[in-house]
Design an enzyme around this catalytic site. Sequence first.
Site, PDB file in Angstrom:
ATOM      1  N   LYS A 286       4.531 101.153  30.973  1.00  0.00           N
ATOM      2  CA  LYS A 286       5.712 100.305  30.859  1.00  0.00           C
ATOM      3  C   LYS A 286       6.642 100.697  31.995  1.00  0.00           C
ATOM      4  O   LYS A 286       7.173 101.809  32.041  1.00  0.00           O
ATOM      5  CB  LYS A 286       6.402 100.519  29.519  1.00  0.00           C
ATOM      6  CG  LYS A 286       7.669  99.703  29.399  1.00  0.00           C
ATOM      7  CD  LYS A 286       8.216  99.720  28.006  1.00  0.00           C
ATOM      8  CE  LYS A 286       9.486  98.886  27.931  1.00  0.00           C
ATOM      9  NZ  LYS A 286      10.003  98.810  26.578  1.00  0.00           N
TER      10      LYS A 286
ATOM     11  N   LYS B 250       2.967  96.465  31.307  1.00  0.00           N
ATOM     12  CA  LYS B 250       4.166  95.649  31.145  1.00  0.00           C
ATOM     13  C   LYS B 250       5.148  95.945  32.261  1.00  0.00           C
ATOM     14  O   LYS B 250       5.406  97.126  32.522  1.00  0.00           O
ATOM     15  CB  LYS B 250       4.781  95.985  29.789  1.00  0.00           C
ATOM     16  CG  LYS B 250       6.085  95.300  29.495  1.00  0.00           C
ATOM     17  CD  LYS B 250       6.624  95.803  28.192  1.00  0.00           C
ATOM     18  CE  LYS B 250       7.970  95.161  27.954  1.00  0.00           C
ATOM     19  NZ  LYS B 250       8.659  95.748  26.850  1.00  0.00           N
TER      20      LYS B 250
HETATM   21  C1  PBG Z   1      12.287  98.198  24.263  1.00  0.00           C
HETATM   22  C2  PBG Z   1      11.572  96.956  24.645  1.00  0.00           C
HETATM   23  C3  PBG Z   1      11.902  96.162  25.737  1.00  0.00           C
HETATM   24  C4  PBG Z   1      10.996  95.098  25.739  1.00  0.00           C
HETATM   25  C5  PBG Z   1      10.136  95.264  24.654  1.00  0.00           C
HETATM   26  N1  PBG Z   1      10.492  96.428  23.978  1.00  0.00           N
HETATM   27  C6  PBG Z   1      13.011  96.261  26.702  1.00  0.00           C
HETATM   28  C7  PBG Z   1      13.435  97.537  27.235  1.00  0.00           C
HETATM   29  O1  PBG Z   1      12.644  98.466  27.441  1.00  0.00           O
HETATM   30  O2  PBG Z   1      14.638  97.662  27.464  1.00  0.00           O
HETATM   31  C8  PBG Z   1      11.027  93.996  26.744  1.00  0.00           C
HETATM   32  C9  PBG Z   1      10.273  92.756  26.446  1.00  0.00           C
HETATM   33  C10 PBG Z   1      10.645  91.603  27.282  1.00  0.00           C
HETATM   34  O3  PBG Z   1      11.409  91.706  28.265  1.00  0.00           O
HETATM   35  O4  PBG Z   1      10.171  90.504  26.968  1.00  0.00           O
HETATM   36  N2  PBG Z   1      11.613  99.146  23.561  1.00  0.00           N
END
Ligand code: PBG
Length: 335
Positions: free
Chosen positions: A194, A257
């Site tokens: 991520k 991601k």
């Molecule tokens: C946080 C989380 C995020 C997303 C999914 N879970 C955002 C972040 O890390 O601040 C983002 C998903 C998206 O942008 O569609 N645990």
Amino acid sequence: MFRIRPRRLRKNSSIISLTQENWVTAEDLIYPVFVQAGSENQAIKSMPNIYRFSLDNLLREIEESMEQGIRAIAMFPVVEEEFKTLSAEESYNPNSLNQKTIRAIKKRFPELVLISDIALDPYTSHGHDGLIEDGKILNDETVKVLALMALAQAEAGADIVAPSDMMDGRIGAIREALDANKFFDTKIMSYTAKYKSNLYAPFRDALGSLGSKKSCKENSDIPKDKSSYQMNYGNSREALRELELDIAEGADIVMVKPAGWYGDIIQTFKQNSTIPIAAYQVSGEYAMIYSAYQAGYIDLEPAIIESLTAIKRAGADLVLSYFSRHCLRITQKIK
Ligand code: PBG
């Protein structure tokens, strides 16, 4: 003359389809949805056509999605301010909005694959994915809370728990907690690579988890961004390291991601593992495509199909996309 002519296979749409290598189908799509406590749906400014659903309307949305062929959803709760704290206790409350929604969905749609998110950001007043002490995100203390959260979600009936927090060691700790409580079949889909992306902004708007910026101004002790846990987008070998760890710790599915700008990472995962690879077309990818369409710069439907096909081509087995339903409306119309 030329004996070999690749254009022979581009003569008409039938031969083009017959020789197409990658397709987006309902079987591969995971539809992310937002749920909130109120009784009316709420629009999300930065995500046109996506809503924070009331529970009743979410059940209806799922029913219609399943009629289109969707088999899996990833659910994210919008937590009310009054339940946000520094230690995120609401995240493992058996009667939280998230846990109540899991129970309601699984009661009505037992065959749906329900993916529940594990991370503290919807539940912390500052919007970080971890507990904070002296201006630092605490890893091991956070992992303990994540394990409690996984148990609460498994007890409520989640089929897959999906840690999206990027703390070290969380996959192993969650697997251990699940197994110790006999949730042997609860699967873990890890957000393995991520990246710290600019493309999550609309999601934070949807969840109201922008706290970190706000409280950051008021309190210099709160880290200003997520760079001490989410990955540096300048790196790819580091993603392999995360992949090795997550597989060793017991992940069932690994994820990359965002998806669209990270096709190289998806491909690396595909070549270096034997478990299913998921890729998340995130909120900012959705917003970019949608707003370019709204400005009149691109055609929406072909861009949706191209963006998702490219993610499949990179090597994703499963694709999370806010366009899931729209994509199936397009492909089913063609059929
Ligand atoms: C946080 C989380 C995020 C997303 C999914 N879970 C955002 C972040 O890390 O601040 C983002 C998903 C998206 O942008 O569609 N645990």
